[in-house]
Design a protein around this motif. Structure first.
Motif, short mmCIF file in Angstrom:
data_model
loop_
_atom_site.label_atom_id
_atom_site.label_comp_id
_atom_site.label_asym_id
_atom_site.label_seq_id
_atom_site.Cartn_x
_atom_site.Cartn_y
_atom_site.Cartn_z
N TYR A 72 0.85 -1.19 0.00
CA TYR A 72 0.00 0.00 0.00
C TYR A 72 0.89 1.25 0.00
N PRO A 73 0.47 2.32 -0.71
CA PRO A 73 1.29 3.52 -0.85
C PRO A 73 0.87 4.62 0.13
N ILE A 74 1.85 5.25 0.75
CA ILE A 74 1.59 6.33 1.70
C ILE A 74 2.43 7.55 1.31
N THR A 75 1.75 8.65 1.01
CA THR A 75 2.45 9.92 0.75
C THR A 75 2.39 10.83 1.97
N LYS A 76 1.37 10.64 2.83
CA LYS A 76 1.23 11.45 4.06
C LYS A 76 1.24 10.51 5.26
N PRO A 77 2.42 10.27 5.84
CA PRO A 77 2.51 9.33 6.97
C PRO A 77 1.59 9.76 8.11
N ARG A 78 0.97 8.76 8.76
CA ARG A 78 0.05 9.01 9.85
C ARG A 78 -0.04 7.74 10.71
N ALA A 79 -0.69 7.88 11.83
CA ALA A 79 -0.79 6.75 12.77
C ALA A 79 -1.48 5.56 12.10
N ASN A 80 -0.98 4.38 12.43
CA ASN A 80 -1.55 3.11 11.95
C ASN A 80 -1.34 2.88 10.45
N CYS A 81 -0.41 3.65 9.83
CA CYS A 81 -0.13 3.47 8.40
C CYS A 81 1.36 3.24 8.15
N GLY A 82 2.04 2.63 9.12
CA GLY A 82 3.43 2.30 8.92
C GLY A 82 4.40 3.34 9.44
N PRO A 83 5.66 3.29 8.97
CA PRO A 83 6.71 4.18 9.47
C PRO A 83 6.40 5.66 9.24
N ALA A 84 7.28 6.51 9.77
CA ALA A 84 7.07 7.95 9.74
C ALA A 84 7.46 8.58 8.41
N GLU A 85 8.04 7.79 7.49
CA GLU A 85 8.44 8.33 6.20
C GLU A 85 7.45 7.89 5.12
N PRO A 86 7.26 8.71 4.08
CA PRO A 86 6.45 8.28 2.93
C PRO A 86 7.09 7.06 2.26
N GLY A 87 6.28 6.27 1.60
CA GLY A 87 6.82 5.12 0.89
C GLY A 87 5.74 4.13 0.51
N VAL A 88 6.15 3.08 -0.15
CA VAL A 88 5.26 1.97 -0.49
C VAL A 88 5.54 0.85 0.50
N ARG A 89 4.56 0.55 1.36
CA ARG A 89 4.72 -0.48 2.39
C ARG A 89 4.43 -1.86 1.78
N SER A 90 5.09 -2.88 2.31
CA SER A 90 4.90 -4.23 1.79
C SER A 90 4.58 -5.21 2.90
#
Length: 360
Positions: free
Chosen positions: A325-343
């Motif tokens: 899943y892709p994250i451009t705006k890091p937030r709670a419960n969405c992985g690390p504090a940096e933007p990125g594509v989580r796997s």
């Protein structure tokens, strides 16, 4: 009447094919060197004027699927009229400036393109003494250096322009796990994910933008490298400065590593589909087809994240069987504090949403 076109085609092919004559680079060498005994060589120009070829000193940027013009102009010093049958040759170069392939050759207004450039490359000669190359439907493999060569009789000069595709480098390992790919398999998996093996320059650019990855991967030149921004013990040691770590060239059949893939812009869109109970991989593929799309590949998801700002805090299947899943705006419960594509890796079972891709 049939003889003239055949002769012209044969001439164009000969221009691109090379020769065994000394100093031959598509046409006979252009300069006579006179040694006047003072230790300096002086150039005699056959027509009394120097031919000058100029391309862009800055890189030309484009993206996959776009059209791009590589500028090239020529003039004479002192100024003089050019012959009506100026000959022009465009070649694609390797990083060491040796020729990789012929792109196009032309005499006057007649030209012939070669290989993958057939039907995609033509000359632009809108202004006086212009020899620009137009490439349509740009492909990932078009990234690189190009030589514009202009020949006026015995005068032969050239210059080089750099075409850089705007894209993203991403590390990839297959479902079998870490360090399972030889060079040829790495090429294949990148292509299967809508990408190609990255070049060193592309990996360096990605490193300068923040890529930090402690697993070594194949690059397009057959070397194995990895980018480190934060030195640490498992990644070359604490004593080394940040940079690109290199294993150098490796055996393309025997040695096995991961891959660094390069993807560029998209011709379509990536979107997310969900079901209250989630979906298996096969159900996810069918859902995309029912929506008039196909299940997205890894390279498409990365491109949508970087260039289209795709942000979704819901995991979804991709074509290779991975869940990301892709994250451009890091937030709670969405992985690390940096933007990125989580796997989430390659789950053998489970039910998730799906990322689909549809061409415009």
């Amino acid at each position: 009447m049939l003889l003239l076109p055949l002769l012209l085609e044969a001439t164009l092919l000969r221009l691109a094919s090379g020769s065994h004559h000394p100093f031959y680079n598509g046409f006979y060498y252009n300069h006579l060197m006179n040694d006047k005994g003072n230790g300096q060589e002086e150039v005699d120009y056959f027509n009394g004027a120097k031919l000058v070829v100029e391309t862009s000193k800055d890189p030309v940027y484009s993206s996959s699927g776009a059209n791009v013009t590589l500028p090239c102009h020529y003039h004479y010093e002192p100024d003089m009229e050019a012959k009506p049958k100026i000959r022009i040759k465009w070649s694609k170069l390797r990083d060491d400036y040796t020729k990789e392939q012929d792109v196009l050759v032309a005499i006057g207004k007649t030209y012939m393109a070669f290989g993958d450039f057939q039907g995609r490359a033509h000359l632009r000669q809108v202004s006086r003494r212009e020899a620009s190359l137009v490439i349509s439907d740009v492909r990932l493999q078009d990234d690189g250096k190009y030589r514009c060569e202009v020949i006026d009789g015995l005068e032969d000069e050239s210059d080089v322009v750099d075409l850089q595709l705007q894209g993203i480098v991403f590390p990839y390992q297959p479902p079998r796990g870490q360090y399972r790919l030889n060079f040829h398999e790495a090429e294949q998996v990148c292509q299967e994910q809508g990408a190609i093996l990255a070049t060193f320059n592309q990996l360096f650019q990605a490193w300068s933008e923040g890529l930090d990855w402690c697993n070594a991967g194949w690059l397009a030149d057959g070397t194995v490298q990895y980018p480190i921004r934060l030195p640490r013990k498992p990644c070359g040691g604490l004593h080394l400065a940040p940079g690109i770590r290199s294993y150098g060239p490796r055996h393309r059949h025997l040695h096995r590593f991961d891959a660094f893939c390069f993807s560029s812009g998209l011709r379509g869109e990536v979107f997310y589909l969900d079901h209250p109970a989630g979906m298996t991989l096969e159900e996810a593929k069918q859902s995309c087809q029912d929506a008039g799309a196909e299940i997205a590949r890894v390279g498409q998801l990365y491109s949508a994240w970087k260039f289209l700002g795709l942000d979704r805090c819901n995991a979804g299947w991709l074509a290779d069987g991975s869940v990301r899943y892709p994250i451009t705006k890091p937030r709670a419960n969405c992985g690390p504090a940096e933007p990125g594509v989580r796997s989430f890796g390659f789950p053998s079972k489970g039910r998730f949403g799906v990322f689909c891709y549809k061409e415009r």
